[in-house]
Design an enzyme around this catalytic site. Structure first.
Site, PDB file in Angstrom:
ATOM      1  N   LYS A 178       1.019  -1.370   0.003  1.00 17.30           N
ATOM      2  CA  LYS A 178      -0.158   0.186   0.246  1.00 17.30           C
ATOM      3  C   LYS A 178       0.846   1.071   0.415  1.00 17.30           C
ATOM      4  O   LYS A 178       1.409   1.729   1.220  1.00 17.30           O
ATOM      5  CB  LYS A 178      -0.774   0.240   1.004  1.00 17.30           C
ATOM      6  CG  LYS A 178      -2.075   0.711   1.660  1.00 17.30           C
ATOM      7  CD  LYS A 178      -1.948   2.055   0.925  1.00 17.30           C
ATOM      8  CE  LYS A 178      -2.068   3.216   2.157  1.00 17.30           C
ATOM      9  NZ  LYS A 178      -1.105   4.534   1.888  1.00 17.30           N
ATOM     10  N   GLU A 253       9.640   2.400  10.807  1.00 13.75           N
ATOM     11  CA  GLU A 253      11.320   2.781  10.800  1.00 13.75           C
ATOM     12  C   GLU A 253      10.149   4.674  10.799  1.00 13.75           C
ATOM     13  O   GLU A 253       9.640   4.826   9.733  1.00 13.75           O
ATOM     14  CB  GLU A 253      11.030   3.279   9.450  1.00 13.75           C
ATOM     15  CG  GLU A 253      12.549   3.935   9.217  1.00 13.75           C
ATOM     16  CD  GLU A 253      13.909   3.612   9.781  1.00 13.75           C
ATOM     17  OE1 GLU A 253      14.387   5.067  10.909  1.00 13.75           O
ATOM     18  OE2 GLU A 253      13.716   2.323  10.255  1.00 13.75           O
ATOM     19  N   CYS A 287      13.390  11.553   6.781  1.00 17.79           N
ATOM     20  CA  CYS A 287      13.654  11.021   8.071  1.00 17.79           C
ATOM     21  C   CYS A 287      15.545  11.199   9.088  1.00 17.79           C
ATOM     22  O   CYS A 287      15.362  10.842  10.031  1.00 17.79           O
ATOM     23  CB  CYS A 287      13.674  10.008   8.070  1.00 17.79           C
ATOM     24  SG  CYS A 287      12.464   9.078   7.426  1.00 17.79           S
ATOM     25  N   GLU A 388       9.827  16.867  15.352  1.00 20.96           N
ATOM     26  CA  GLU A 388       9.837  16.723  13.485  1.00 20.96           C
ATOM     27  C   GLU A 388       9.648  17.830  12.742  1.00 20.96           C
ATOM     28  O   GLU A 388       7.826  18.027  12.560  1.00 20.96           O
ATOM     29  CB  GLU A 388      10.178  15.004  13.127  1.00 20.96           C
ATOM     30  CG  GLU A 388      10.508  15.117  11.532  1.00 20.96           C
ATOM     31  CD  GLU A 388      10.223  13.455  11.726  1.00 20.96           C
ATOM     32  OE1 GLU A 388       9.063  13.005  11.406  1.00 20.96           O
ATOM     33  OE2 GLU A 388      10.921  12.330  10.817  1.00 20.96           O
TER      34      GLU A 388
HETATM   35  C1  UN1 Z   1      14.349   8.484   5.022  1.00 15.52           C
HETATM   36  O1  UN1 Z   1      15.769   9.313   4.907  1.00 15.52           O
HETATM   37  O2  UN1 Z   1      13.539   8.059   4.612  1.00 15.52           O
HETATM   38  O3  UN1 Z   1      20.957   8.333   4.355  1.00 15.52           O
HETATM   39  C2  UN1 Z   1      15.467   7.396   3.760  1.00 15.52           C
HETATM   40  C3  UN1 Z   1      19.017   8.625   3.422  1.00 15.52           C
HETATM   41  C4  UN1 Z   1      19.190   7.774   2.580  1.00 15.52           C
HETATM   42  C5  UN1 Z   1      17.629   7.224   2.943  1.00 15.52           C
HETATM   43  C6  UN1 Z   1      16.753   8.242   3.627  1.00 15.52           C
HETATM   44  N1  UN1 Z   1      19.727   6.767   2.062  1.00 15.52           N
HETATM   45  O4  UN1 Z   1      18.699  10.093   3.931  1.00 15.52           O
END
Ligand code: UN1
Length: 500
Positions: A178, A253, A287, A388
């Site tokens: 999804k 995550e 993230c 965040e």
């Molecule tokens: C994310 O931030 O959702 O290390 C993933 C990084 C990328 C992946 C980030 N290879 O910033």
């Protein structure tokens, strides 16, 4: 050109492209211009149920397919992704908005992950160990979990599906995907290319739609023993609760509030480059983005002025334009959130050094562009230093020494990425030990993880699992311990081997 205007796309269930049972659709639009990308099925519980049944049926044969053969299909998929890299990159600049170089990196991450996991088809090591009894053989092997429910975000619309699907598939699971409702066409292309690579019908199914309906139905479906979710902390908690009644495996995550520490002995120019890239790359929508900069008081002023000047040189624009440094944010809610935090930061007494505005000049007004925003004189406890934002905003925090820098870096509820710029090897090693995060960079920004190392975080960033690298196999398999007694008689563990 891969944009498709108002074409209507479908779900992919059991090897067939089908509409949602309700016939309802939703639209995907470019965040850079508002141009339509396509219409997608707005799926509900019944669509999810069909997809899960298809995945359950396919599982019975897929789990028996030798892992090296499953790996060979992934190998073909990696090559197909390489062939399609340019087209997917272009589409990503349009549907998701990130700039071309980063979009290419997103696709490359999927290529790397797929090759890596293809090779796992010929490894997937278990353990053999001696037995405590004579004429007995012991081993433990990895077995698939079953149907994986994968819920993926829009910020890495090709890479993150690969992080979940490549290991899930090589391990012998089948999948219902999804994808985020903001990037459905990229997900649909991903699945189409998987199909082209020779995946049997039903092994991967895609159900488009919203989290509250399609996502929720997937999380609650009793035929799905494992959920892998990347998204917000808030949704992660909801997923965990919804999955609890069926005691599902849950891989999460979630968010980050990552900091770059710059010590007094650092190469400040190098740090500025790292901060710019980590704070404003992907318009801060990673993230792993650096939404805090923790600077030693001795270099704070120099760092601040260089950083502000460099941020003001960044050019906003559509991702497909070679001149663009920073693309749009994903949608209206995202631009409103960034702007709300600008007000929160100012109200809290932080000093707005640059940005803090919605950009509307020229064609930018048709999309969702927010100026790279830097706050100075930020107190570590302010909301802009704790929550965040997921946009192009970063907060500069001044500290007196190394210990305070580590305390401030750790003083948040998340623990994804971390970074320190220093030339002092002792401090670098202390930081590697003391930063409470799943990822630590030395003399590099907070972003840029490679696919063969574990990816994930401590504290509220997740629930202890990691994706990517060998760690992904622990998410997508269960351990089975096997004992073979070839003595031809009853042998009792712990009893017949007792000393004396
Ligand atoms: C994310 O931030 O959702 O290390 C993933 C990084 C990328 C992946 C980030 N290879 O910033």
């Amino acid at each position: 050109m891969t944009t498709t205007g108002t074409k209507t796309f479908k779900n992919f269930i059991g090897g067939e492209w089908v509409d949602a049972v309700s016939g309802d659709t939703f639209e995907s639009r470019s965040p850079a211009t508002g141009e339509p990308i396509g219409l997608f099925p707005k799926s509900g519980a019944e669509d999810v149920d069909r997809a899960v049944r298809a995945a359950q049926a396919a599982y019975e044969d897929w789990r028996l397919e030798p892992a090296p053969k499953r790996g060979e299909i992934l190998m073909r998929f990696a090559r197909v992704l390489e062939r399609e890299k340019e087209a997917l990159t272009d589409l990503m600049t349009r549907e998701m908005g990130k700039v071309k170089a980063e979009a290419g990196g997103d696709v490359q991450e999927a290529i790397d992950m797929t090759y890596y996991m293809a090779g796992e088809g010929r490894r997937m090591w278990g353990q053999t160990t001696p037995s405590e009894l004579r004429d007995k053989f012991n081993m433990s092997v990895r077995v698939p979990v079953g149907v994986v429910g994968a819920i993926t975000p829009w910020n890495f619309p090709i890479a993150i599906p690969s992080w979940k699907l490549a290991p899930a598939l090589v391990c012998g699971n089948t999948v219902v995907l999804k994808p985020a409702e903001d990037t459905p066409l990229l997900a649909e292309r991903f699945v189409e290319l998987l199909e082209e690579s020779g995946l049997p019908a039903g092994v991967v199914n895609i159900v488009h739609g919203y989290g509250e309906t399609a996502g929720d139905a997937l999380v609650r479906h009793p035929g799905v023993p494992i959920i892998t979710f990347t998204g917000s902390r808030e949704t992660g908690v909801a997923v965990t609760k919804a999955a609890a009644d069926n005691l599902k495996h849950v891989h999460l995550e979630l968010g980050g509030k990552n900091a770059i520490i710059v010590l007094e002995d650092a190469d400040v120019d190098l740090a500025v480059e790292g901060i710019l890239w980590s704070a404003f790359g992907t318009s801060g929508q990673r993230c792993t983005a650096a939404s805090r900069v923790i600077a030693h008081e001795k270099i704070y002023d120099a760092l601040q002025s260089k950083l502000v000047a460099a941020a003001e040189r960044l050019r906003l624009g559509p991702g497909w334009d070679d001149e663009t440094d920073v693309g749009p944010v994903i949608n209206k809610a995202a631009i409103e959130k960034s702007h709300a935090y600008t007000k929160i930061g100012s109200d809290e007494g932080a000093r707005l050094l640059t940005g803090g505005e919605i950009a509307t000049e020229g064609d930018l007004g048709n999309g969702f562009f927010y100026r790279p925003t830097i706050f100075g004189d930020v107190d570590a406890q302010m909301r802009i230093a704790q929550e965040e934002i997921f946009g192009p905003t970063t907060a500069l925090i001044k500290v007196r020494d190394f210990d305070e820098a580590i305390r401030v870096s750790n003083g948040i509820k998340y623990g994804l990425s971390s970074s320190i710029y220093t030339r002092d090897v002792n401090k670098a090693f202390r930081a590697m030990r003391d930063l409470v995060a799943g990822i630590t960079y030395v003399n590099a920004g907070t972003t840029g993880a490679e696919v063969h190392l574990p990816f994930g975080g401590t504290k509220d960033t997740g629930n202890g699992h990691r994706e990517a690298g060998q760690a992904a196999l622990d998410v997508f398999t269960e351990w089975k311990s096997i004992y073979v007694d070839y003595s031809g008689k009853l042998q009792r563990a712990q009893i017949d081997n007792a000393a004396g």
